[in-house]
Design a protein around this motif. Structure first.
Motif, PDB file in Angstrom:
ATOM      1  N   GLU A  52       9.356   6.527  14.110  1.00 55.21           N
ATOM      2  CA  GLU A  52      10.823   6.760  15.273  1.00 55.21           C
ATOM      3  C   GLU A  52      10.469   5.639  15.974  1.00 55.21           C
ATOM      4  O   GLU A  52       9.635   5.293  16.514  1.00 55.21           O
ATOM      5  N   LYS A  53      11.829   4.979  16.187  1.00 53.95           N
ATOM      6  CA  LYS A  53      11.988   3.804  17.079  1.00 53.95           C
ATOM      7  C   LYS A  53      11.529   4.073  18.468  1.00 53.95           C
ATOM      8  O   LYS A  53      11.738   5.107  19.141  1.00 53.95           O
ATOM      9  N   GLY A  54      10.382   3.009  18.955  1.00 54.61           N
ATOM     10  CA  GLY A  54       9.948   3.233  20.329  1.00 54.61           C
ATOM     11  C   GLY A  54       8.755   4.082  20.409  1.00 54.61           C
ATOM     12  O   GLY A  54       8.120   4.107  21.328  1.00 54.61           O
ATOM     13  N   HIS A  55       8.145   4.631  19.079  1.00 50.59           N
ATOM     14  CA  HIS A  55       6.704   5.414  18.897  1.00 50.59           C
ATOM     15  C   HIS A  55       5.855   4.415  18.149  1.00 50.59           C
ATOM     16  O   HIS A  55       6.351   3.458  17.154  1.00 50.59           O
ATOM     17  N   ARG A  56       4.623   4.650  17.976  1.00 44.24           N
ATOM     18  CA  ARG A  56       3.769   3.824  17.226  1.00 44.24           C
ATOM     19  C   ARG A  56       3.256   4.873  16.077  1.00 44.24           C
ATOM     20  O   ARG A  56       2.886   4.205  15.128  1.00 44.24           O
ATOM     21  N   LYS A  57       3.327   6.119  16.316  1.00 49.23           N
ATOM     22  CA  LYS A  57       2.742   6.909  15.054  1.00 49.23           C
ATOM     23  C   LYS A  57       3.889   7.458  14.334  1.00 49.23           C
ATOM     24  O   LYS A  57       4.969   7.986  14.667  1.00 49.23           O
ATOM     25  N   GLY A  58       3.754   7.703  13.039  1.00 49.77           N
ATOM     26  CA  GLY A  58       4.807   8.062  12.222  1.00 49.77           C
ATOM     27  C   GLY A  58       4.078   8.634  10.964  1.00 49.77           C
ATOM     28  O   GLY A  58       2.929   9.066  10.923  1.00 49.77           O
ATOM     29  N   ILE A  59       4.809   8.849   9.829  1.00 50.95           N
ATOM     30  CA  ILE A  59       4.434   9.380   8.735  1.00 50.95           C
ATOM     31  C   ILE A  59       4.089   8.135   7.780  1.00 50.95           C
ATOM     32  O   ILE A  59       5.064   7.410   7.397  1.00 50.95           O
ATOM     33  N   GLU A  60       2.792   8.121   7.016  1.00 49.32           N
ATOM     34  CA  GLU A  60       2.520   7.120   6.063  1.00 49.32           C
ATOM     35  C   GLU A  60       2.167   7.624   4.759  1.00 49.32           C
ATOM     36  O   GLU A  60       1.604   8.940   4.697  1.00 49.32           O
ATOM     37  N   VAL A  61       2.742   7.304   3.533  1.00 42.28           N
ATOM     38  CA  VAL A  61       2.567   7.783   2.311  1.00 42.28           C
ATOM     39  C   VAL A  61       2.084   6.564   1.598  1.00 42.28           C
ATOM     40  O   VAL A  61       2.588   5.520   1.446  1.00 42.28           O
ATOM     41  N   GLU A  62       0.858   6.632   0.916  1.00 46.11           N
ATOM     42  CA  GLU A  62       0.494   5.559  -0.018  1.00 46.11           C
ATOM     43  C   GLU A  62       1.354   5.763  -1.611  1.00 46.11           C
ATOM     44  O   GLU A  62       1.506   6.909  -1.891  1.00 46.11           O
ATOM     45  N   TRP A  63       1.234   4.752  -2.072  1.00 46.34           N
ATOM     46  CA  TRP A  63       1.921   4.873  -3.560  1.00 46.34           C
ATOM     47  C   TRP A  63       1.412   5.564  -4.506  1.00 46.34           C
ATOM     48  O   TRP A  63       1.836   6.324  -5.153  1.00 46.34           O
ATOM     49  N   THR A  64      -0.158   5.680  -4.400  1.00 42.21           N
ATOM     50  CA  THR A  64      -0.872   6.616  -5.135  1.00 42.21           C
ATOM     51  C   THR A  64      -0.692   8.302  -5.213  1.00 42.21           C
ATOM     52  O   THR A  64      -0.576   8.676  -5.920  1.00 42.21           O
ATOM     53  N   GLU A  65      -0.261   8.410  -3.791  1.00 43.81           N
ATOM     54  CA  GLU A  65       0.236   9.766  -3.511  1.00 43.81           C
ATOM     55  C   GLU A  65       1.462  10.316  -4.101  1.00 43.81           C
ATOM     56  O   GLU A  65       1.688  11.290  -4.768  1.00 43.81           O
ATOM     57  N   ILE A  66       2.432   9.152  -4.169  1.00 48.15           N
ATOM     58  CA  ILE A  66       3.583   9.401  -4.660  1.00 48.15           C
ATOM     59  C   ILE A  66       3.599   9.447  -6.309  1.00 48.15           C
ATOM     60  O   ILE A  66       3.979  10.401  -7.114  1.00 48.15           O
ATOM     61  N   ALA A  67       2.679   8.338  -6.842  1.00 46.00           N
ATOM     62  CA  ALA A  67       2.682   8.428  -8.121  1.00 46.00           C
ATOM     63  C   ALA A  67       1.888   9.520  -8.745  1.00 46.00           C
ATOM     64  O   ALA A  67       2.433   9.851  -9.863  1.00 46.00           O
ATOM     65  N   ASN A  68       0.955  10.349  -7.990  1.00 47.14           N
ATOM     66  CA  ASN A  68       0.241  11.228  -8.608  1.00 47.14           C
ATOM     67  C   ASN A  68       0.890  12.721  -8.278  1.00 47.14           C
ATOM     68  O   ASN A  68       0.340  13.804  -8.419  1.00 47.14           O
ATOM     69  N   THR A 123       0.867  -1.082  -0.032  1.00 43.29           N
ATOM     70  CA  THR A 123       0.022   0.086   0.112  1.00 43.29           C
ATOM     71  C   THR A 123       0.802   1.183   0.105  1.00 43.29           C
ATOM     72  O   THR A 123       0.379   2.428  -0.298  1.00 43.29           O
ATOM     73  N   GLY A 124       2.063   1.306   0.594  1.00 38.88           N
ATOM     74  CA  GLY A 124       3.014   2.508   0.518  1.00 38.88           C
ATOM     75  C   GLY A 124       4.054   2.304   1.693  1.00 38.88           C
ATOM     76  O   GLY A 124       4.510   1.016   1.601  1.00 38.88           O
ATOM     77  N   LEU A 125       4.449   3.364   2.033  1.00 39.51           N
ATOM     78  CA  LEU A 125       5.481   3.126   3.047  1.00 39.51           C
ATOM     79  C   LEU A 125       5.128   4.117   4.381  1.00 39.51           C
ATOM     80  O   LEU A 125       4.393   4.953   4.302  1.00 39.51           O
ATOM     81  N   LYS A 126       5.872   3.578   5.411  1.00 41.90           N
ATOM     82  CA  LYS A 126       5.807   4.125   6.749  1.00 41.90           C
ATOM     83  C   LYS A 126       6.874   4.423   7.401  1.00 41.90           C
ATOM     84  O   LYS A 126       7.671   3.655   7.478  1.00 41.90           O
ATOM     85  N   LEU A 127       7.199   5.502   8.003  1.00 43.84           N
ATOM     86  CA  LEU A 127       8.571   5.829   8.705  1.00 43.84           C
ATOM     87  C   LEU A 127       8.172   6.466  10.060  1.00 43.84           C
ATOM     88  O   LEU A 127       7.232   7.287  10.254  1.00 43.84           O
TER      89      LEU A 127
END
Length: 57
Positions: free
Chosen positions: A33-49, A27-31
């Motif tokens: 920080e170690k020890g945390h649950r929330k981060g940045i998520e980007v779907e492939w469609t967002e990148i492609a568009n 579906t995409g990628l997620k970054l």
């Protein structure tokens, strides 16, 4: 020949003095920080568009 991304691929990446987990899946990628649950998520469609739609020029 290419390999299908059928299961998540996780790698650790160091950015400055912080460690992050990068997860790449179908579906995409997620970054996160170690020890945390929330981060940045980007779907492939967002990148492609993004500007240019991936075309040259």
């Amino acid at each position: 020949m290419t390999t299908k991304l059928d299961k998540p691929l996780k790698r650790e990446v160091q950015i400055g003095d912080k460690a992050y987990t990068l997860t790449i899946d179908a579906t995409g990628l997620k970054l996160v920080e170690k020890g945390h649950r929330k981060g940045i998520e980007v779907e492939w469609t967002e990148i492609a568009n993004r500007d240019g739609g991936g075309s040259d020029g």
